[in-house]
Design an enzyme around this catalytic site. Sequence first.
Site, short mmCIF file in Angstrom:
data_model
loop_
_atom_site.label_atom_id
_atom_site.label_comp_id
_atom_site.label_asym_id
_atom_site.label_seq_id
_atom_site.Cartn_x
_atom_site.Cartn_y
_atom_site.Cartn_z
N HIS A 65 10.06 4.90 -0.93
CA HIS A 65 9.66 3.98 0.16
C HIS A 65 9.50 4.72 1.48
O HIS A 65 10.47 4.99 2.18
CB HIS A 65 10.73 2.90 0.30
CG HIS A 65 10.29 1.71 1.08
ND1 HIS A 65 10.61 0.42 0.72
CD2 HIS A 65 9.56 1.59 2.20
CE1 HIS A 65 10.09 -0.43 1.59
NE2 HIS A 65 9.45 0.26 2.51
N PHE A 68 4.14 6.46 6.37
CA PHE A 68 3.69 7.67 7.08
C PHE A 68 2.58 7.35 8.10
O PHE A 68 2.03 8.25 8.71
CB PHE A 68 3.28 8.76 6.10
CG PHE A 68 4.46 9.47 5.46
CD1 PHE A 68 5.76 9.28 5.92
CD2 PHE A 68 4.27 10.35 4.40
CE1 PHE A 68 6.85 9.94 5.35
CE2 PHE A 68 5.36 11.03 3.82
CZ PHE A 68 6.63 10.81 4.29
N ARG A 69 2.24 6.07 8.26
CA ARG A 69 1.47 5.57 9.41
C ARG A 69 0.02 6.03 9.48
O ARG A 69 -0.62 5.79 10.49
CB ARG A 69 2.14 5.95 10.73
CG ARG A 69 3.61 5.56 10.86
CD ARG A 69 3.85 4.10 10.63
NE ARG A 69 5.20 3.69 11.05
CZ ARG A 69 5.74 2.54 10.70
NH1 ARG A 69 5.07 1.68 9.94
NH2 ARG A 69 6.94 2.21 11.11
N LYS A 151 1.79 -3.81 -2.82
CA LYS A 151 2.85 -4.38 -1.98
C LYS A 151 2.30 -5.52 -1.13
O LYS A 151 1.20 -5.45 -0.61
CB LYS A 151 3.46 -3.32 -1.07
CG LYS A 151 4.58 -3.91 -0.20
CD LYS A 151 5.34 -2.85 0.55
CE LYS A 151 6.40 -3.47 1.46
NZ LYS A 151 6.94 -2.49 2.42
N HIS A 249 13.51 -2.62 -1.02
CA HIS A 249 14.68 -2.75 -0.14
C HIS A 249 15.49 -4.05 -0.28
O HIS A 249 15.68 -4.79 0.67
CB HIS A 249 14.34 -2.49 1.33
CG HIS A 249 13.19 -3.27 1.91
ND1 HIS A 249 13.04 -4.61 1.77
CD2 HIS A 249 12.15 -2.86 2.68
CE1 HIS A 249 11.97 -4.99 2.41
NE2 HIS A 249 11.41 -3.96 2.97
N ASP A 322 12.96 3.96 3.11
CA ASP A 322 12.22 3.12 4.04
C ASP A 322 12.02 3.84 5.38
O ASP A 322 12.22 3.27 6.45
CB ASP A 322 12.91 1.76 4.26
CG ASP A 322 11.94 0.71 4.82
OD1 ASP A 322 10.77 1.05 5.06
OD2 ASP A 322 12.37 -0.44 5.02
N GLY A 345 12.61 -0.45 12.10
CA GLY A 345 12.39 0.72 11.26
C GLY A 345 13.24 1.89 11.70
O GLY A 345 13.49 2.06 12.88
ZN LIG Z 1 9.28 -0.43 4.47
#
Ligand SMILES: [Zn+2]
Length: 468
Positions: A65, A68-69, A151, A249, A322, A345
């Site tokens: 998880h 990396f944007r 997802k 998660h 995450d 985050g």
């Molecule tokens: Zn996440």
Amino acid sequence: MECAQLVIKNANYYTAGTFLQGDIVIVDGKIVAIIASGRYSGNFIAERVIDASGYTVLPGLIDSHVHFREPGHTEREDFFSGSCAAAAGGFTAYRVMPNVNPPPFDTAHLNDCVILAEQKSIVDFMILAAAGFDNKQNFSQLLNAGVVGFKTFLQPPPVGKEQEFFGLTAADDGELFLMLQAGAASNGRFYFHAENHQLIKALEKYLHVTGQEDNSFHYQSHAAVAEIESVATVLNFAKATGCKIGFVHITLPESCELIKQARGQGVDVVTETCFHYLLFDNSYIDRFGPYAKCNPPLRDQAAREGLWHYLFDGTIDMIGSDHAPFTVTEKAIDPKQGIWQAPSGIPAIEVMLPLMLDQVAQGRLKLADIARLFSENTAKAHGLYPRKGCIDLGSDGDFTIVDTGSRQKISREKMYTKARDINIMFEGMETTGMPVYTIVRGRVVMDHGQVDKNARGWGNHLRPEIIC
Ligand SMILES: [Zn+2]
């Protein structure tokens, strides 16, 4: 004499639930021989030899998880910085989440992500595509293009961000059900961030009105029941539609219990938790505010403790970090406002393994559990086993070599993530155990904390060999 790319000699290595000794020989990225310790030199000339005496050799660990944007927010992280952080943290591969801008909701956008990651990533990667009510006609094509699953966020797209969230959301139960029907027909696996959005919004409103706006606002609004209710709904719909699902998660023993029961009734479900739900409780939110803010939130002490049981009974399949980077400016709270204003985050890929190895040192976990929960199960859940997640003849030469005895302090100074400066809550923690080599298909990409930046582009896109 045959030429070997790499030999790991005197290895105490994990395979199929146990530890064995030997010299591991890698040629062209694959394990070609495992010979009695010290005997490789009679058979192979090695370009590089690592003496693993005193260390433990695990199959390459996979972070299930990460965010990396890229594309969209490379000021927070990108595939190069993120994968350097993965290598530093002991990970030979990762599974990247689709909430980037634009999200991979069709094959054209997926290919853009794959190309960027192939150019920049130093370790291997798998991709979860975006799945929502709006792109259900694309599920089969995305699977054919090599994604390991999908997802979905269970909420409407935020107002003004409809494009950024296209194909990522199921806004209500009706959209979710129809999406899962389409999902069942595609035979893919659909992962969910399970929190009841309507309930959270109502609780936020109530807390604002009643003036309960300190740091506890975050975990009071994201109440435990919001996760439990959402898990129950997704499981019920999966049972009715026959869709294969997964949860990312998961934070609560009650959620695990529901998942366990549903499995018993034939629902095909994979479960991930994150290390921080096992190690930290919501007192860290009281203390560190936005720097301990993630969704779902850290839970109370009893929930944190209760989750451990499900690591050992097989309900939880895998653990992820995450890793969710933001800039310093984004995370800082305006003193006139409160914690709700900060994004959720924690960028944790470089601290997860040392903190979990510390649990091994404390006797809560075994090294075999680390191999199972961070590699073997993760590879199996994504149709990559035994190529990945396994130290055996013919498997990829992926290894995470750990030193279980060394003590060190976590320091953000040493980190490779662009978001190191928001990594506040772990700073100064002392751990016993750390990764000392990260090896991807025979190439050493991290050696005692030093990441080989020349490995940029070495990472491969991992497509499932069987659909799971
Ligand atoms: Zn996440």
